[in-house]
Design an enzyme around this catalytic site. Structure first.
Site, PDB file in Angstrom:
ATOM      1  N   GLU A 164      -0.530  -0.982 -11.909  1.00 24.25           N
ATOM      2  CA  GLU A 164      -0.534   0.430 -12.316  1.00 24.25           C
ATOM      3  C   GLU A 164      -0.947   0.582 -13.787  1.00 24.25           C
ATOM      4  OE1 GLU A 164       2.631   4.207 -12.380  1.00 24.25           O
ATOM      5  OE2 GLU A 164       3.333   2.173 -12.000  1.00 24.25           O
ATOM      6  N   LYS A 173      -1.780  10.140 -10.102  1.00 23.39           N
ATOM      7  CA  LYS A 173      -0.388  10.150  -9.651  1.00 23.39           C
ATOM      8  C   LYS A 173       0.126  11.585  -9.635  1.00 23.39           C
ATOM      9  CE  LYS A 173       3.968   7.692 -10.578  1.00 23.39           C
ATOM     10  NZ  LYS A 173       4.616   6.715 -11.484  1.00 23.39           N
ATOM     11  N   CYS A 219       3.450   3.365  -7.653  1.00 21.66           N
ATOM     12  CA  CYS A 219       4.873   3.264  -7.976  1.00 21.66           C
ATOM     13  C   CYS A 219       5.741   4.172  -7.115  1.00 21.66           C
ATOM     14  CB  CYS A 219       5.057   3.547  -9.470  1.00 21.66           C
ATOM     15  SG  CYS A 219       6.570   2.872 -10.189  1.00 21.66           S
TER      16      CYS A 219
END
Length: 353
Positions: free
Chosen positions: A47, A129, A163
């Site tokens: 990430e 995200k 995540c």
């Protein structure tokens, strides 16, 4: 692609370069070449690996993070730009699919962005995200539904989440409903401690089972020297260790190879794509095991923009229709046409509401 194909994949767990501008990019390019030499056709990085994950924001209060936040801006990735061009060139030359996490800079904002490059070097997906977690909300803006997409690549249909997006079951279902074959997960690593690694493992194994797909997950790594530079407080340093779970999981929820839970390395495995049908024959959560007449997901996949422009035709005052006939009849017809366009636009806006 054929269902019986074998696909070799690689998940990279290495430390970023926290000091040198462009240093992490060099490490990415070197790792791509190394993975390609191992025969990998898909290579996954952690990430926001370029330039680095904002670990500083996890252990320091916002009032003292200004300089590091600005330094992150200065080293962030513009898409498209020199970084994407460099990665695309290697992807094309090595004939590999690449999934890379970056801090993307879009004018005055940063985003946690996942980039998917196909084996011909094309950037086939850029997604952000959708909800930064806890301290991350001080660093990144929010993504939108346009990134919840599965893309066709040389190794199969790929979907990606970052995540704790994996704790949003509807986000996962959006990708499952698009029949992803390989799911790419990315976590920062070097955070929270061993419990984080346990949670990552549970999360990715469950998604593999529920989606009936392979999961390739990459987590980051920090050296002890890097941890010491981030924080001089040993109590805070404890929060920057552990959380390492670079892993490759089958549609049956099993590790294809033992996960990488310490140190740097490139984890590789061969995926037997026939296992997808073997799993979905028993349980296809978006097919014969679904009940869309009872439960279904509605996804707004429109890009969220701060401004939309709408061009509405207006009658030209220099061509105003006149009463009567003769040479002005064409102008009159033009005026009627303009008003008809305006009326259709008004009706369309009303239906949209």
């Amino acid at each position: 692609m054929t269902e019986k194909a074998l696909v070799r994949v690689a998940a990279v767990q290495i430390a970023p370069d926290l000091e040198t501008p462009g240093g992490t990019v060099s490490k990415v390019l070197a790792a791509l070449s190394e993975a390609a030499e191992k025969g990998a056709r898909l290579v996954v990085f952690p990430e926001t690996f370029i330039p680095w994950y904002p670990y500083f924001s996890f252990v320091h209060p916002p009032v003292v993070t200004g300089a590091e936040h600005i330094r992150l801006y200065e080293n962030a990735v513009v898409v498209p730009g020199p970084v994407t061009e460099a990665v695309a060139a290697v992807a094309k030359r090595r004939n590999i699919v690449v999934v890379l996490g970056v801090n993307e800079r879009d004018h005055g904002s940063l985003y946690n962005t996942q980039l998917v490059f196909d084996a011909d070097g094309r950037l086939v997906l850029k997604r952000r995200k959708i909800t930064p977690t806890f301290h991350e909300r001080m660093i990144w803006g929010q993504g939108d539904g346009s990134g919840l997409a599965v893309v066709n690549t040389a190794v199969g249909r790929i979907g990606a989440l970052a995540c704790w997006e994996h704790y949003n079951p509807l986000a996962r279902y959006a990708l499952m409903a698009q029949h992803e074959e390989i799911h790419v997960a990315q976590f920062p690593g070097s955070m929270v401690g061993p419990i984080f690694a346990d949670q990552i493992e549970v999360t990715i194994r469950h998604h593999a089972l529920e989606s009936g797909c392979f999961v390739v997950n990459a987590t980051g790594w920090l050296t002890e020297e890097q941890i010491a530079k981030i924080s001089p407080d040993e109590k805070l340093r404890k929060a920057l260790r552990g959380g390492y779970m670079t892993a490759i999981v089958s549609p049956e929820g099993a590790h294809v190879v033992p996960p990488l839970t310490q140190g740097e390395g490139i984890l590789t495995a061969d995926l037997d794509m026939g296992l997808i049908v073997k799993r979905k024959r028993m349980m296809d959560s978006v097919g014969h095991y679904a009940r869309p007449e009872l439960l279904k997901l509605v996804l707004d996949n429109r890009p969220a923009r701060p401004m939309e422009t709408e061009a509405v035709s207006q009658p030209n005052p220099f061509h105003a229709p006149l009463n009567g006939s003769g040479p002005h009849e064409a102008d009159d017809a033009e005026g009627h046409a303009d008003r008809a366009i305006d009326q259709r636009a008004a009706v369309a806006r009303g239906q949209a509401r």
